[in-house]
Write an enzyme that holds these catalytic residues in place. Structure first.
Site, mmCIF file in Angstrom:
data_model
loop_
_atom_site.group_PDB
_atom_site.id
_atom_site.type_symbol
_atom_site.label_atom_id
_atom_site.label_comp_id
_atom_site.label_asym_id
_atom_site.label_seq_id
_atom_site.Cartn_x
_atom_site.Cartn_y
_atom_site.Cartn_z
ATOM 1 N N CYS A 215 21.648 8.853 -8.452
ATOM 2 C CA CYS A 215 22.262 7.596 -8.133
ATOM 3 C C CYS A 215 20.599 7.019 -9.025
ATOM 4 O O CYS A 215 20.835 7.402 -9.759
ATOM 5 C CB CYS A 215 21.211 7.478 -6.734
ATOM 6 S SG CYS A 215 19.347 8.356 -6.316
ATOM 7 N N HIS A 277 11.021 11.583 -4.019
ATOM 8 C CA HIS A 277 10.453 11.352 -2.194
ATOM 9 C C HIS A 277 9.680 11.149 -1.882
ATOM 10 O O HIS A 277 9.343 10.940 -0.660
ATOM 11 C CB HIS A 277 10.297 13.556 -2.777
ATOM 12 C CG HIS A 277 11.605 13.516 -2.667
ATOM 13 N ND1 HIS A 277 11.663 14.606 -3.490
ATOM 14 C CD2 HIS A 277 13.055 13.213 -2.446
ATOM 15 C CE1 HIS A 277 12.718 14.932 -3.843
ATOM 16 N NE2 HIS A 277 13.992 14.249 -2.876
ATOM 17 N N HIS A 327 10.626 18.019 5.603
ATOM 18 C CA HIS A 327 11.310 16.964 4.708
ATOM 19 C C HIS A 327 10.165 16.483 3.000
ATOM 20 O O HIS A 327 9.320 16.151 4.429
ATOM 21 C CB HIS A 327 12.457 16.676 4.122
ATOM 22 C CG HIS A 327 12.907 16.774 3.474
ATOM 23 N ND1 HIS A 327 13.359 15.169 2.479
ATOM 24 C CD2 HIS A 327 14.521 16.704 2.295
ATOM 25 C CE1 HIS A 327 13.888 14.830 1.269
ATOM 26 N NE2 HIS A 327 14.446 15.584 1.154
ATOM 27 N N GLU A 329 9.826 13.639 1.441
ATOM 28 C CA GLU A 329 10.013 12.606 2.363
ATOM 29 C C GLU A 329 9.474 12.328 3.832
ATOM 30 O O GLU A 329 9.086 11.487 3.196
ATOM 31 C CB GLU A 329 11.522 11.569 2.464
ATOM 32 C CG GLU A 329 12.005 10.465 2.434
ATOM 33 C CD GLU A 329 13.112 9.913 2.146
ATOM 34 O OE1 GLU A 329 13.414 8.451 3.175
ATOM 35 O OE2 GLU A 329 13.977 10.901 1.251
ATOM 36 N N THR A 367 15.887 8.620 4.302
ATOM 37 C CA THR A 367 16.751 8.064 3.391
ATOM 38 C C THR A 367 18.692 8.854 2.885
ATOM 39 O O THR A 367 19.040 8.483 2.332
ATOM 40 C CB THR A 367 15.520 7.306 2.241
ATOM 41 O OG1 THR A 367 16.016 8.859 1.201
ATOM 42 C CG2 THR A 367 15.244 6.573 2.469
ATOM 43 N N ASN A 427 20.349 15.470 0.782
ATOM 44 C CA ASN A 427 21.916 14.432 0.685
ATOM 45 C C ASN A 427 23.316 15.278 0.323
ATOM 46 O O ASN A 427 24.511 15.106 0.906
ATOM 47 C CB ASN A 427 21.804 13.313 -0.325
ATOM 48 C CG ASN A 427 21.973 13.830 -2.017
ATOM 49 O OD1 ASN A 427 22.665 13.695 -2.812
ATOM 50 N ND2 ASN A 427 20.615 13.993 -2.654
#
Length: 519
Positions: A215, A277, A327, A329, A367, A427
């Site tokens: 991405c 992140h 995580h 993030e 996200t 993801n």
């Protein structure tokens, strides 16, 4: 493919005996053909047998090592066969190697094997290995050529019997007892993997998800580290993995990036990159105390969530953060307003929130979550907190949602979904879950070396996608591995078009020296 279609060529009587004794349990219908030693016998046996059959072809037997790191009893799976006449024949290697590892065969090397038209002596080994070959035999090139010309999948499994400096000869009884016995035992133990491999061969359709792979945020983060290395030279320290992919991390390490878990591992005044992140204000403060020069590679979409957390906290809201505990993030977002944030991972966790329905409550999300699961949690939050506030736009990143939509489409057409991504990639793991919810079994792999042939038995349509942190080259390698098992019809499925781009930090966009300020 059935086990009765498999042809296994073994040059010597002892090799054929080892193969027959082992394959009869896994693939009782397989034919084991003793060719005799050398190219003339191998070519004659291969052409007559292959013309009379229709299935996959394998070579199994002993080989000589061309590198010092191979030992007697090590297994060599050929990625390609180099012939004396200069031709190279590609072999199916990754699924066979994976089958060997699943059988508990630990010492497996994948690489080129060169075939010689005579018995190779020690003095010749260095020259034969100069083109990258790691082992030598006297038959595989002629069998592989016949199989390739007939359009058959071909695999070569050889076991090291002698090594540079310890050449095996009948007059050297000590070497035979050491290398020969070890090779015989390993060959017998390894042969069943050929049965697993053969059952996975055959034609199939491969559907490629669009979009897939990197991405914009991942591309930006990787380019930041690359440009920092180019401009400042190594070492460039990176807090945590820049993105969650082992191949990306390994490649950057080879260029001079040093990945650390904490800033205490970074020398004072050194250059450090914060990962995509994001980090908490405490980490930024630690960097300032250590007088580190900081480049921030946080994804702009993660920065958006941080900004929302601070806005809701200033407004007096209790913030329900939907995400996975531990995580990076989530840790970074929580650090923006730790007194205000409550973490939930699933709808059932909402019952544990000690809040009244009339309390001011807002929600934010990690996200990289599954869109459908987040919607379930948000719906449950709205039922309990009718005045629930939320972000101005979805927190789940465009790339996460787009890749999930593509997987949904592929899952309806596929017998199996292969998701390329590392085990710590949120993801990528969500893509596996999305496929499973659509009724298509899915497997998460780092690369083609983890494709287990047992997954592919009876599978005629394979969907392939890659998480947002997985390089596109891994998709090519997976398709190539599938093609090694038989003809593949590769089709692209473009579900969503993407055009998002993020700019680099100002200093990295300039031609002059980057002005990285103290934090």
């Amino acid at each position: 493919m059935t086990d009765g279609d498999l042809l296994i060529f073994a040059p010597l009587r002892i090799e054929a005996a080892a193969v027959r004794s082992a394959i009869r349990f896994m693939a009782p219908g397989a034919r084991v053909i003793q060719t005799g030693m050398g190219p003339v016998h191998a070519e004659r046996a291969a052409r007559s047998a292959i013309e009379a059959s229709s299935g996959p072809v394998a070579v199994a037997g002993f080989c000589g090592a061309l590198t010092d790191d191979l030992k007697p009893g090590d297994v060599v799976v050929a990625s390609e066969i180099h012939a004396p006449w200069g031709e190279a024949v590609a072999c199916s290697s990754a699924p066979l190697a994976a089958a060997l590892r699943r059988l508990g065969v630990d010492r497996v090397r994948v690489g080129p094997i060169v075939s010689a038209d005579h018995i190779v002596r020690d003095g010749e080994r260095a020259a034969l290995g100069a083109n990258g070959a790691i082992a030598v035999d006297m038959e595989s090139a002629w069998v592989a050529k016949a199989a390739s010309e007939a359009g058959r999948p071909v695999a070569v499994l050889r076991v090291v019997v002698d090594t540079p400096g310890r050449e095996l000869a009948l007059r050297r009884a000590r070497n035979w007892l050491g290398g020969g016995v070890a090779a015989f035992r390993t060959l017998r133990r390894s042969t069943p993997a050929l049965g697993h491999w053969a059952l996975a061969t055959g034609p199939r359709t491969v559907l490629l998800a669009g979009p897939r792979s990197f991405c914009a945020g991942v591309e930006r983060a990787i380019e930041i580290v690359e440009r920092a290395l180019d401009r400042y030279g190594p070492p460039v320290y990176v807090r945590k993995q820049i993105v969650h992919n082992v191949h990306v991390v390994r490649e950057l390490e080879e260029r001079g990036a040093v990945f650390v878990d904490t800033l205490q591992e970074v020398p004072e005044e050194a250059l450090v990159v914060f990962s995509a992140h994001g980090v908490s204000p405490q980490v930024r403060g630690d960097a300032e105390q250590r007088r580190l020069r900081v480049i921030d590679a946080t994804c702009p979409l993660v920065t958006k969530v941080h900004t929302e957390a601070k806005r809701f906290a200033r407004g007096g809201y209790t913030i329900v953060l939907i995400g996975h505990d531990g995580h990076e993030e989530v840790e970074g977002t929580t650090g923006e307003a730790p007194e205000h944030i409550r973490l939930v991972q699933k709808a059932d966790d909402i019952d544990d929130l000690e809040l009244a329905p009339e309390d001011p409550v807002a929600y934010l999300t990690q996200t990289t979550l599954a869109v459908d699961e987040v919607n379930d949690v948000v719906d449950a939050l709205r039922q309990r907190f009718p005045q629930l506030a939320g972000p101005g736009s979805d927190d789940i990143c465009y790339a996460t949602s787009n890749r999930q939509e593509a997987v949904k489409v592929l899952a309806r057409e596929s017998d199996l979904m292969i998701v390329i991504g590392s085990g710590n990639s949120s993801n990528s793991k969500r893509l596996v879950e999305v496929s499973a919810r659509e009724g298509c079994p899915a497997r998460l792999i780092d690369d083609e070396t983890e494709i287990d042939p047992d997954w592919l038995v009876g599978v005629r349509t394979v969907g392939v996608t890659a998480g947002a942190s997985a390089p596109e080259v891994l998709v090519d390698r997976v398709v190539e591995a599938l093609a090694g098992l038989g003809p593949v019809d590769v089709r692209e499925r473009h579900v969503v078009e993407e055009s998002m781009q993020f700019t680099l930090p100002i200093g990295l966009r300039e031609d002059n020296e980057m002005n990285v300020g103290r934090r």
